[in-house]
Scaffold this active site. Sequence first.
Site, PDB file in Angstrom:
ATOM      1  N   ASP A  57     -10.013   8.034  -0.785  1.00 24.82           N
ATOM      2  CA  ASP A  57     -11.132   7.081  -0.698  1.00 24.82           C
ATOM      3  C   ASP A  57     -12.351   7.808  -0.138  1.00 24.82           C
ATOM      4  OD1 ASP A  57     -11.346   3.640  -0.126  1.00 24.82           O
ATOM      5  OD2 ASP A  57     -12.937   5.010   0.518  1.00 24.82           O
TER       6      ASP A  57
ATOM      7  N   ASP B  60     -14.627   4.179  -5.734  1.00 23.54           N
ATOM      8  CA  ASP B  60     -14.514   5.314  -4.816  1.00 23.54           C
ATOM      9  C   ASP B  60     -13.095   5.503  -4.292  1.00 23.54           C
ATOM     10  OD1 ASP B  60     -14.239   3.289  -2.879  1.00 23.54           O
ATOM     11  OD2 ASP B  60     -15.280   4.485  -1.369  1.00 23.54           O
ATOM     12  N   GLU B  61     -12.134   4.998  -5.027  1.00 23.15           N
ATOM     13  CA  GLU B  61     -10.778   4.969  -4.503  1.00 23.15           C
ATOM     14  C   GLU B  61      -9.776   5.146  -5.631  1.00 23.15           C
ATOM     15  OE1 GLU B  61     -10.227   1.089  -2.941  1.00 23.15           O
ATOM     16  OE2 GLU B  61      -8.135   1.440  -2.420  1.00 23.15           O
TER      17      GLU B  61
END
Length: 407
Positions: free
Chosen positions: A9, A104-105
């Site tokens: 992340d 974002d993960e």
Amino acid sequence: MTRRIMHIDLDAFFVSVEQAEDPALKGKPVVVGGRPEGRGVVASASYEARAFGLYAGMPLLKASRLCPEAIFIPGSFAKYRDASQKFMAILASFSPFLEPVSLDEAYLDVTGFESLYGSIRDMALKIKEQIKSKLGLSASVGISSSKVVAKVASELSKPDGLLQVESGNEPSFLAPLPIAKLPGVGKKTGRILKGLGITTIGELSSTPLSTLKSYFGASGEVLHRFSSGIDDREVELLPGAAKSISRETTFADDTQDRRFLEATLRYLSERVGSDLRRKGRRAGCVSLKLRYADFTTITRQLTLPKTSDSDQTIFDSGVKLLNQALTQEKRPVRLIGIGVSKLVEPGQQLEMMDSSSERLEKLNQAIDHIRNKYGFTAIQTGRTLVLKDIFPTDKGDYTLDTPSLSR
Ligand code: TTP
Ligand code: MG
């Protein structure tokens, strides 16, 4: 063989993209979300801003009071999407077993990759290095035998962290942590658990399953398993190998109520659409399934004039098929389902994207992202296009105004 799962992340993602672009912002309290005098909320706060008590979801007005020197940036979704794609490309170059979860993960299944990188820890360090050198962003990585523990670990290691939970240590790693750290424990669940005197994940795992089931139904079972670090969910590869995607539901009571049927169809269409986009596919065909009270089942199909991955198109086609099927029909409906097939990867079919379909696509991506973060019901759409009021356009890009999205 015990699996090794990585959860990666990015730290303060939106803010970090801005800082990478404008180094003058580095080391300062920075907030992405809009003008402080606006009605919006913080989408992303730099760790320097968090030191003042700022967090995602906080009204901007309050944020500016708590931290008057903070720099407020409206944000640009296109820019973050671009960074996100590059981030995923880096991950994919390390392991093909990649599941993007949000912008974002992502999860990576890295079982057996020790032999390539020396150790899984070294592999994670290399991944972090590449993200830093190629994108100027910092990532936190959790490594464990399951998705849930890997996610908790990456979260705990932030910022710029790396935390590996050895196989067998999962329950003792989780036990002392507050329940809010466990994926699946939202505000509401957290409140109920606290009411029961359960404050740590360890206490949750030693609560009888029957108690959890009586409060939370089927999700009580998931809570119980997660709290003990048990999670068999696979890292789901993208784009999926699926040839079709469908969702259906059986009603508690048979129904002839058209508005109710359409509302259900809308919900199911959005689930199918979201799955479709997550798999990076577009569909050429939409099908409707109906089971009547007497168990007679019909399916009807419609070929789309051009491939699509939009909720609206799936829903519109479903309604068309529903209207056709129900014109002369007297039997009440027991089950309704919607599916898409003839799946293609974008680019397999060259199409000019007109601005309205491009717009829809952006909206759908934004919706998926928020839903990934907050659960599917975080956004209830009456009609997808109503969302243009939520995402005001700014020179063709979307100005972020997360409040209305996440609340
Ligand atoms: P997160 O990963 O939850 O947050 P983050 O990357 O900003 O910070 P952290 O270091 O804790 O991971 O979300 C990723 C991006 O998603 C975030 O940068 C902005 C966006 N987002 C919103 O738009 N609204 C929100 O309420 C949240 C939580 C995130
Ligand atoms: Mg993040």
